[in-house]
Design an enzyme around this catalytic site. Sequence first.
Site, mmCIF file in Angstrom:
data_model
loop_
_atom_site.group_PDB
_atom_site.id
_atom_site.type_symbol
_atom_site.label_atom_id
_atom_site.label_comp_id
_atom_site.label_asym_id
_atom_site.label_seq_id
_atom_site.Cartn_x
_atom_site.Cartn_y
_atom_site.Cartn_z
ATOM 1 N N ASP A 132 12.974 -13.975 28.555
ATOM 2 C CA ASP A 132 14.241 -14.654 28.265
ATOM 3 C C ASP A 132 14.434 -15.959 29.050
ATOM 4 O O ASP A 132 15.434 -16.147 29.756
ATOM 5 C CB ASP A 132 15.433 -13.707 28.514
ATOM 6 N N ASP A 190 19.516 -11.408 19.218
ATOM 7 C CA ASP A 190 19.674 -12.486 20.219
ATOM 8 C C ASP A 190 19.685 -13.860 19.535
ATOM 9 O O ASP A 190 18.724 -14.221 18.844
ATOM 10 C CB ASP A 190 18.514 -12.484 21.217
ATOM 11 N N SER A 217 13.364 -13.531 23.204
ATOM 12 C CA SER A 217 14.256 -14.655 23.592
ATOM 13 C C SER A 217 13.627 -15.510 24.687
ATOM 14 O O SER A 217 12.734 -15.052 25.382
ATOM 15 C CB SER A 217 15.568 -14.093 24.130
ATOM 16 N N THR A 239 18.814 -7.473 33.888
ATOM 17 C CA THR A 239 19.745 -8.611 33.829
ATOM 18 C C THR A 239 19.119 -9.571 32.821
ATOM 19 O O THR A 239 18.293 -10.404 33.169
ATOM 20 C CB THR A 239 19.937 -9.244 35.211
ATOM 21 N N GLU A 240 19.526 -9.427 31.553
ATOM 22 C CA GLU A 240 18.834 -10.056 30.442
ATOM 23 C C GLU A 240 19.470 -11.399 30.068
ATOM 24 O O GLU A 240 20.645 -11.648 30.298
ATOM 25 C CB GLU A 240 18.882 -9.134 29.220
HETATM 26 O O1 LIG Z 1 14.436 -7.860 21.285
HETATM 27 C C1 LIG Z 1 14.109 -8.142 22.599
HETATM 28 C C2 LIG Z 1 15.113 -9.096 23.179
HETATM 29 O O2 LIG Z 1 16.399 -8.461 23.188
HETATM 30 C C3 LIG Z 1 16.866 -8.336 24.539
HETATM 31 C C4 LIG Z 1 18.356 -8.606 24.638
HETATM 32 O O3 LIG Z 1 19.069 -8.199 23.511
HETATM 33 O O4 LIG Z 1 16.501 -7.075 25.048
HETATM 34 C C5 LIG Z 1 17.143 -5.946 24.460
HETATM 35 C C6 LIG Z 1 16.336 -4.675 24.675
HETATM 36 O O5 LIG Z 1 16.810 -3.572 23.939
HETATM 37 C C7 LIG Z 1 17.995 -2.935 24.176
HETATM 38 O O6 LIG Z 1 19.027 -3.685 23.584
HETATM 39 C C8 LIG Z 1 19.136 -3.554 22.204
HETATM 40 C C9 LIG Z 1 20.226 -4.467 21.722
HETATM 41 O O7 LIG Z 1 19.653 -5.729 21.543
HETATM 42 C C10 LIG Z 1 19.412 -2.116 21.858
HETATM 43 O O8 LIG Z 1 19.553 -2.018 20.471
HETATM 44 C C11 LIG Z 1 18.238 -1.269 22.307
HETATM 45 O O9 LIG Z 1 18.563 0.080 22.098
HETATM 46 C C12 LIG Z 1 17.983 -1.456 23.772
HETATM 47 O O10 LIG Z 1 16.742 -0.866 24.086
HETATM 48 O O11 LIG Z 1 15.035 -4.810 24.156
HETATM 49 C C13 LIG Z 1 14.130 -4.236 25.017
HETATM 50 C C14 LIG Z 1 13.184 -3.384 24.236
HETATM 51 O O12 LIG Z 1 13.859 -2.355 23.605
HETATM 52 C C15 LIG Z 1 14.932 -3.494 26.067
HETATM 53 O O13 LIG Z 1 14.220 -3.387 27.263
HETATM 54 C C16 LIG Z 1 16.118 -4.360 26.139
HETATM 55 O O14 LIG Z 1 17.203 -3.813 26.817
HETATM 56 C C17 LIG Z 1 16.143 -9.454 25.283
HETATM 57 O O15 LIG Z 1 16.064 -9.268 26.675
HETATM 58 C C18 LIG Z 1 14.795 -9.483 24.609
HETATM 59 O O16 LIG Z 1 14.202 -10.750 24.697
#
Ligand SMILES: OC[C@H]1O[C@@](CO)(OC[C@@]2(O[C@H]3O[C@H](CO)[C@@H](O)[C@H](O)[C@H]3O)O[C@H](CO)[C@@H](O)[C@@H]2O)[C@@H](O)[C@@H]1O
Length: 563
Positions: A297, A123, A213, A388-389
């Site tokens: 975020d 991010d 983030s 919804t990130e």
């Molecule tokens: O690192 C946490 C921050 O990243 C965010 C947005 O990228 O949340 C991502 C998230 O993980 C998923 O997305 C990843 C890609 O960035 C992927 O590699 C992973 O397999 C997914 O789980 O991180 C959390 C914890 O895993 C998950 O709930 C999210 O979807 C952001 O929102 C965070 O601030």
Amino acid sequence: MEISNQDVPRIIGNGHSGRKVYGTAIRLVLASSIAGYIPFTMAHAQTAVTPVPGFPAPTTHSQQAYSPFDTFTSRWTRADARQIKARSDPNVAVGANSMPTSVTMPDIPADFPQTNPDVWLWDTWTLIDAHANQFSYNGWEVIFALTADPNAGYTFDDRHVHARISYFYRRAGIPASARPRNGGWIYGGHLFPDGASIKVFGSTTLTNNAEWSGSTRLLKTDGNEVAVFYTALGFNRTADGANVAPPVAIISKANGRIHADLNHVWFTGFNNHTGLLQPDGTYYQTGQQNEFYSFRDPFTFEDPQNPGQTFMVFEGNTAGERGAKDCTAADLGYQAGDPYAEDLDTVQNSGATYQKANIGLAVSTDSSLTQWRFLPPLISANCVNDQTERPQVYIKDGKYYLFTISHRSTFAAGIDGPDGVYGFVGNGVRSDFEPLNWGSGLALGNPTDLNTAAGSDFDPDPQQNPRAFQAYSHYVMPNGLVESFIDTVEGRRGGALAPTVKIQISDAITQIDLSYGQNGLGGYGNIPANRHDLDWQGFVRDLLRSGTSSSANVSLASFVQQQ
Ligand SMILES: OC[C@H]1O[C@@](CO)(OC[C@@]2(O[C@H]3O[C@H](CO)[C@@H](O)[C@H](O)[C@H]3O)O[C@H](CO)[C@@H](O)[C@@H]2O)[C@@H](O)[C@@H]1O
């Protein structure tokens, strides 16, 4: 038959619950259709949407604006989200109102460069003012990113629990074509002093903490004080990585100062971290209500329609017990008589009730931006999607866009869509938001099988679809430039800045600009400032006086002389 706005039920207008309502009224145009149900073609606000045979019509959204302090929450409905598939499959959606390629990010080559071989980054965000302008500082562009150590022994997928916010910088004003292939970002190190961000948790016992983030504000555009709004994450995990309690997420802030000389950029401060918000359980789900809750975020901004107020959007979930079967017909969003509507009980029994994302809103109640008050969510996605990130507010041509990133895996049962950035348009911060692109919401997604004539779903099988997870965490910048990071391309993991792409945004339609860069792919990590701080000219004078003559400095000097 046409009906005027006088005939429209009171979903709009000043009479609705005594609320103050902004914007213009809508017209519904009824027309003939397939299959004999109440036929219609919508001409709400600006976008005419004709239902795709075999799929439901999207929900009517007026784009009507409400006061940010109103209780109105817009819905990203199942009828809307089902448009992703309806309008993406070239076998189904031919002709008008289909989007086979216009919302698909071009293929990233498998030989992409690492931004920095010593850090994984994901991010990423920029140094912005209250209106999301991107500032250079003393002739340097600066970005912030979540980072982790590729040599520390954990996997790429476990990086989240080790995330630290770092910063990178590079000379401003050099065209992408004159930069190194990886964008030329210099790694500045961790932004916060070691041990500073864990202080947000006070005496709470934790096994480890992380910094998630993520946005950074230059508080005065002629000064050097910055405020970082981020998510402090506290974990209690067993040695094999299982959570023994829900992670604690606190939206937090730390202030510091940016400095730069001719050779580098650095920061001071960030010793004091203040927790700003934890979910209230009324609008925003808590860890007690659902151990898999999302609350993170933060992105802050000032709204031209409400001068003097600072708002924050963030990722949340609808409050209530995990999986509670309380989705409503309005969450499904079908038009009366639509033959492709789903039955509410069937949807709720499908497991869709575990997916209840929202985009939250808060308002600051003090000038130092340390006191905040929750407002009702801007959008909910109940029985639609669980995450919804990284929401952001993007104002263009008087329209308010809410962009947010989401995963294929977080859509509810019965709905499919790619990893990517989704968007909604209204006439104010709080609006009856219309999902972009024919009601679907999809603004820019990863390549999927649906882009081929043989495709039938969003199957992420690496053989058939080696780029279904090529990029994520898209952030829409001024002029429609979109940056993101590389996750996986043909099995190669990334942790690097993706090529920047450009989208054309016009009311409720976005379309990738294939004339940008090479076939739509710009430079890796091309994240340019669109504003320059007041010391910039002085800095460049010093630079010229210093006689430093690297090619980058020469390019910078000639760029400045053209301004
Ligand atoms: O690192 C946490 C921050 O990243 C965010 C947005 O990228 O949340 C991502 C998230 O993980 C998923 O997305 C990843 C890609 O960035 C992927 O590699 C992973 O397999 C997914 O789980 O991180 C959390 C914890 O895993 C998950 O709930 C999210 O979807 C952001 O929102 C965070 O601030």
